[in-house]
Every structure is written in structure tokens, then in C-alpha cells.
Design a protein around this motif. Structure first.
Motif, PDB file in Angstrom:
ATOM      1  N   GLY A   4      44.415  44.834  39.005  1.00  0.00           N
ATOM      2  CA  GLY A   4      45.211  45.010  37.794  1.00  0.00           C
ATOM      3  C   GLY A   4      46.575  44.348  37.892  1.00  0.00           C
ATOM      4  O   GLY A   4      47.042  43.712  36.949  1.00  0.00           O
ATOM      5  N   GLN A   5      47.175  44.491  39.061  1.00  0.00           N
ATOM      6  CA  GLN A   5      48.506  43.926  39.287  1.00  0.00           C
ATOM      7  C   GLN A   5      48.488  42.395  39.255  1.00  0.00           C
ATOM      8  O   GLN A   5      49.281  41.757  38.562  1.00  0.00           O
ATOM      9  CB  GLN A   5      48.954  44.373  40.670  1.00  0.00           C
ATOM     10  CG  GLN A   5      50.407  44.721  40.810  1.00  0.00           C
ATOM     11  CD  GLN A   5      50.611  45.341  42.186  1.00  0.00           C
ATOM     12  OE1 GLN A   5      50.226  44.746  43.203  1.00  0.00           O
ATOM     13  NE2 GLN A   5      51.188  46.523  42.217  1.00  0.00           N
ATOM     14  N   LYS A   6      47.550  41.821  39.989  1.00  0.00           N
ATOM     15  CA  LYS A   6      47.481  40.354  40.098  1.00  0.00           C
ATOM     16  C   LYS A   6      47.058  39.696  38.792  1.00  0.00           C
ATOM     17  O   LYS A   6      47.530  38.619  38.450  1.00  0.00           O
ATOM     18  CB  LYS A   6      46.494  39.960  41.202  1.00  0.00           C
ATOM     19  CG  LYS A   6      47.009  40.257  42.580  1.00  0.00           C
ATOM     20  CD  LYS A   6      47.590  39.011  43.198  1.00  0.00           C
ATOM     21  CE  LYS A   6      47.964  39.287  44.645  1.00  0.00           C
ATOM     22  NZ  LYS A   6      48.471  38.109  45.317  1.00  0.00           N
ATOM     23  N   LEU A   7      46.108  40.331  38.087  1.00  0.00           N
ATOM     24  CA  LEU A   7      45.584  39.709  36.862  1.00  0.00           C
ATOM     25  C   LEU A   7      46.375  40.127  35.620  1.00  0.00           C
ATOM     26  O   LEU A   7      46.080  39.679  34.517  1.00  0.00           O
ATOM     27  CB  LEU A   7      44.095  40.023  36.673  1.00  0.00           C
ATOM     28  CG  LEU A   7      43.155  39.641  37.828  1.00  0.00           C
ATOM     29  CD1 LEU A   7      41.700  39.809  37.409  1.00  0.00           C
ATOM     30  CD2 LEU A   7      43.383  38.204  38.290  1.00  0.00           C
ATOM     31  N   ARG A   8      47.351  41.024  35.800  1.00  0.00           N
ATOM     32  CA  ARG A   8      48.200  41.492  34.703  1.00  0.00           C
ATOM     33  C   ARG A   8      47.356  42.095  33.564  1.00  0.00           C
ATOM     34  O   ARG A   8      47.555  41.843  32.390  1.00  0.00           O
ATOM     35  CB  ARG A   8      49.081  40.355  34.163  1.00  0.00           C
ATOM     36  CG  ARG A   8      49.879  39.633  35.246  1.00  0.00           C
ATOM     37  CD  ARG A   8      50.842  38.612  34.684  1.00  0.00           C
ATOM     38  NE  ARG A   8      50.247  37.604  33.831  1.00  0.00           N
ATOM     39  CZ  ARG A   8      49.649  36.494  34.284  1.00  0.00           C
ATOM     40  NH1 ARG A   8      49.560  36.265  35.580  1.00  0.00           N
ATOM     41  NH2 ARG A   8      49.167  35.616  33.437  1.00  0.00           N
ATOM     42  N   ARG A   9      46.387  42.884  33.967  1.00  0.00           N
ATOM     43  CA  ARG A   9      45.523  43.534  32.987  1.00  0.00           C
ATOM     44  C   ARG A   9      44.856  44.728  33.660  1.00  0.00           C
ATOM     45  O   ARG A   9      44.297  44.579  34.740  1.00  0.00           O
ATOM     46  CB  ARG A   9      44.442  42.562  32.515  1.00  0.00           C
ATOM     47  CG  ARG A   9      43.563  43.111  31.427  1.00  0.00           C
ATOM     48  CD  ARG A   9      42.402  42.165  31.201  1.00  0.00           C
ATOM     49  NE  ARG A   9      41.574  42.580  30.088  1.00  0.00           N
ATOM     50  CZ  ARG A   9      40.688  43.552  30.124  1.00  0.00           C
ATOM     51  NH1 ARG A   9      40.518  44.257  31.226  1.00  0.00           N
ATOM     52  NH2 ARG A   9      39.964  43.843  29.070  1.00  0.00           N
ATOM     53  N   GLU A  10      44.930  45.899  33.002  1.00  0.00           N
ATOM     54  CA  GLU A  10      44.352  47.122  33.563  1.00  0.00           C
ATOM     55  C   GLU A  10      42.830  47.013  33.573  1.00  0.00           C
ATOM     56  O   GLU A  10      42.219  46.879  32.510  1.00  0.00           O
ATOM     57  CB  GLU A  10      44.789  48.305  32.685  1.00  0.00           C
ATOM     58  CG  GLU A  10      44.550  49.668  33.299  1.00  0.00           C
ATOM     59  CD  GLU A  10      45.358  49.899  34.571  1.00  0.00           C
ATOM     60  OE1 GLU A  10      44.773  50.463  35.507  1.00  0.00           O
ATOM     61  OE2 GLU A  10      46.550  49.506  34.614  1.00  0.00           O
ATOM     62  N   PRO A  11      42.180  47.045  34.749  1.00  0.00           N
ATOM     63  CA  PRO A  11      40.713  46.933  34.736  1.00  0.00           C
ATOM     64  C   PRO A  11      40.042  48.244  34.323  1.00  0.00           C
ATOM     65  O   PRO A  11      40.637  49.312  34.435  1.00  0.00           O
ATOM     66  CB  PRO A  11      40.373  46.599  36.194  1.00  0.00           C
ATOM     67  CG  PRO A  11      41.507  47.107  37.000  1.00  0.00           C
ATOM     68  CD  PRO A  11      42.730  47.130  36.111  1.00  0.00           C
ATOM     69  N   ILE A  12      38.800  48.150  33.844  1.00  0.00           N
ATOM     70  CA  ILE A  12      37.970  49.342  33.617  1.00  0.00           C
ATOM     71  C   ILE A  12      37.182  49.539  34.906  1.00  0.00           C
ATOM     72  O   ILE A  12      36.505  48.610  35.369  1.00  0.00           O
ATOM     73  CB  ILE A  12      37.009  49.135  32.433  1.00  0.00           C
ATOM     74  CG1 ILE A  12      37.806  48.914  31.137  1.00  0.00           C
ATOM     75  CG2 ILE A  12      36.053  50.318  32.299  1.00  0.00           C
ATOM     76  CD1 ILE A  12      36.939  48.449  29.966  1.00  0.00           C
ATOM     77  N   VAL A  13      37.303  50.756  35.485  1.00  0.00           N
ATOM     78  CA  VAL A  13      36.697  51.003  36.793  1.00  0.00           C
ATOM     79  C   VAL A  13      35.714  52.172  36.679  1.00  0.00           C
ATOM     80  O   VAL A  13      36.075  53.227  36.181  1.00  0.00           O
ATOM     81  CB  VAL A  13      37.783  51.343  37.844  1.00  0.00           C
ATOM     82  CG1 VAL A  13      37.160  51.523  39.221  1.00  0.00           C
ATOM     83  CG2 VAL A  13      38.858  50.259  37.871  1.00  0.00           C
TER      84      VAL A  13
END
Ligand SMILES: [Zn+2]
Length: 238
Positions: free
Chosen positions: A139-148
């Protein structure tokens, strides 16, 4: 070589000389406008146009995009599956580089891949970690909150990934034995597959996972051709 869903290479011919190039994930109207603003002669993307099964008539959105490109005499170049799969500049390779994953390699140093067109890549996180820390880094690196989907405490040792919309490959990754599968998008059955097989699933964003291939290709072209190549990120929440 690839059974692709769109033509690869030059999709729309523009002016003969390319002195400045813009790269982006998708050949959207916004990207074309940004290319016009900076005086680019060519737009290079991962998601081009003329997808198989699409209505081929030139109306509405398709007419607007095509007209903007033709009126401004700009070339459109697209690489879809070849850019997912390329061993160095590809989306899968560059996502691993961005996230510091260790890629499984054969004795020749080639990435170990499975699935259709060799699009599932295998490896490990740089350090042993739990799913919560692993997904937080994404999430931090891609600047987007992942769905986990998965137990936050489960260990992530063996990982597999395919950028973009590769949720349909989750089952073959499960069969091959994996702790977590990472792709760009999620579909409803993925959550059940994850829960019922005890394998974590991370949807990290189609756009977010596919920024890095075309970026790397643009950098390589800038070096090889000696022309300015600029990546423009037209954000996409999907
Ligand atoms: Zn894609």
C-alpha cells in the motif's frame, strides 16, 4: 508469440519524427491531452486501443480519442502482454523491483514463471513477514490501499504475482502452492478461494500494479534514442 487481445506496436500512425515521447498506463483522453500539452510526438502505453470483441465503429468515446490523436498528428504505440511478460522491463519484473521481492530464477537467471503466457511470477519477500506487514508495504509503495483477504498473522514466504486483471489465475497459483497471490483486481470468488484454501489474496490495483513496466520501457527508450520520455500518471482508482 502472444495470443493477445489487441495489436502490439504502432496502433495509430502520426508524424514521422519522434523528438519527444510520453508514456502512461492507458491511452485515455486525459493522457492524450497531457501529451499534446507538452508537445509530444508519440504516446506509449500498456493499455492501447482496438481490443478484441470491442465495437469497432468510430463513435462516441472512441471517436473523441481517435480524433484528438489524428488532429494532433501523434503516434500511439501500445504493448500489452509483451510488456507484462518482459523479463527485465515488464510489469511483473518491475513490480518485483519496486517492492523489493526476490524473484525465483532458473539456472540461466531467467525468471521462473507459470500460467498462460508465463504471466505468473514466483518469489519471496525480501524479509520473512506476516501478511499485515507485507500488504502494508504494498500500500505504501504503490500509494493505494490494497484489498486483502487472509489472516493478518499468516506468514508470507512463497509469493506469486501477476499485474493487472489476473484474478482468474489465482486458482492455478493455489494449485502450485503459494502463501499469497498478488494481482491488480479482485472478483467475488477470489475471497472464497482465499478463505477456503488458506491462501492470502491481495488486490493491489490494476493501474497501480501496471505503472512500472511502461515507466521502465520509457526510461530505456530515453537512453537508447536520446530523446526526452516522460511518464504521466493519470490516476485510476481501479
Ligand atoms: Zn492491464
Amino acid at each position: 508469440m502472444f495470443a493477445d487481445y489487441c495489436p502490439n506496436g504502432l496502433q495509430v500512425q502520426g508524424r514521422d519524427r519522434v523528438k519527444r515521447m510520453v508514456t502512461g498506463v492507458t491511452a485515455s483522453l486525459a493522457l492524450i491531452d497531457a501529451a499534446i500539452d507538452i508537445g509530444a510526438d508519440a504516446v506509449l502505453v500498456h493499455h492501447g486501443w482496438f481490443w478484441r470483441g470491442e465495437d469497432p465503429t468510430v463513435r462516441g468515446q472512441r471517436r473523441a480519442r481517435l480524433a484528438r490523436l489524428l488532429v494532433n498528428d501523434i503516434n500511439l504505440i501500445a504493448y500489452h502482454l509483451p510488456l507484462d511478460a518482459h523479463p527485465v522491463l515488464g510489469n511483473n519484473a518491475q513490480l518485483a523491483r519496486e517492492l523489493e521481492w526476490v524473484v525465483d530464477r532458473d539456472s540461466q537467471g531467467a525468471p521462473v514463471t507459470t500460467g498462460a503466457n508465463g504471466l505468473i511470477w514466483w518469489g519471496q519477500p525480501r524479509e520473512d513477514c506476516r501478511l499485515s506487514a507485507f500488504s502494508a508495504q504494498i500500500g505504501q509503495k504503490l500509494r493505494r490501499e490494497p484489498i486483502v483477504v487472509g489472516d493478518p498473522d499468516q506468514p508470507c514466504r512463497r509469493i506469486a504475482w501477476c499485474t493487472g486483471g489476473a484474478q482468474g489465475m489465482f486458482e492455478s497459483a493455489i494449485e502450485a502452492g503459494v502463501d499469497v497471490f498478488i494481482t491488480g483486481e479482485i472478483s467475488e470468488p477470489c475471497a472464497h478461494l482465499a478463505r477456503e484454501n488458506g491462501v492470502a489474496f491481495i488486490s493491489a490495483g490494476h493501474h497501480a500494479t501496471e505503472r512500472y513496466g511502461v515507466m521502465a520501457l520509457g526510461q530505456a527508450l530515453q537512453t537508447a534514442l536520446g530523446i526526452p520520455v516522460q511518464f504521466i500518471d493519470i490516476d485510476n482508482p481501479a
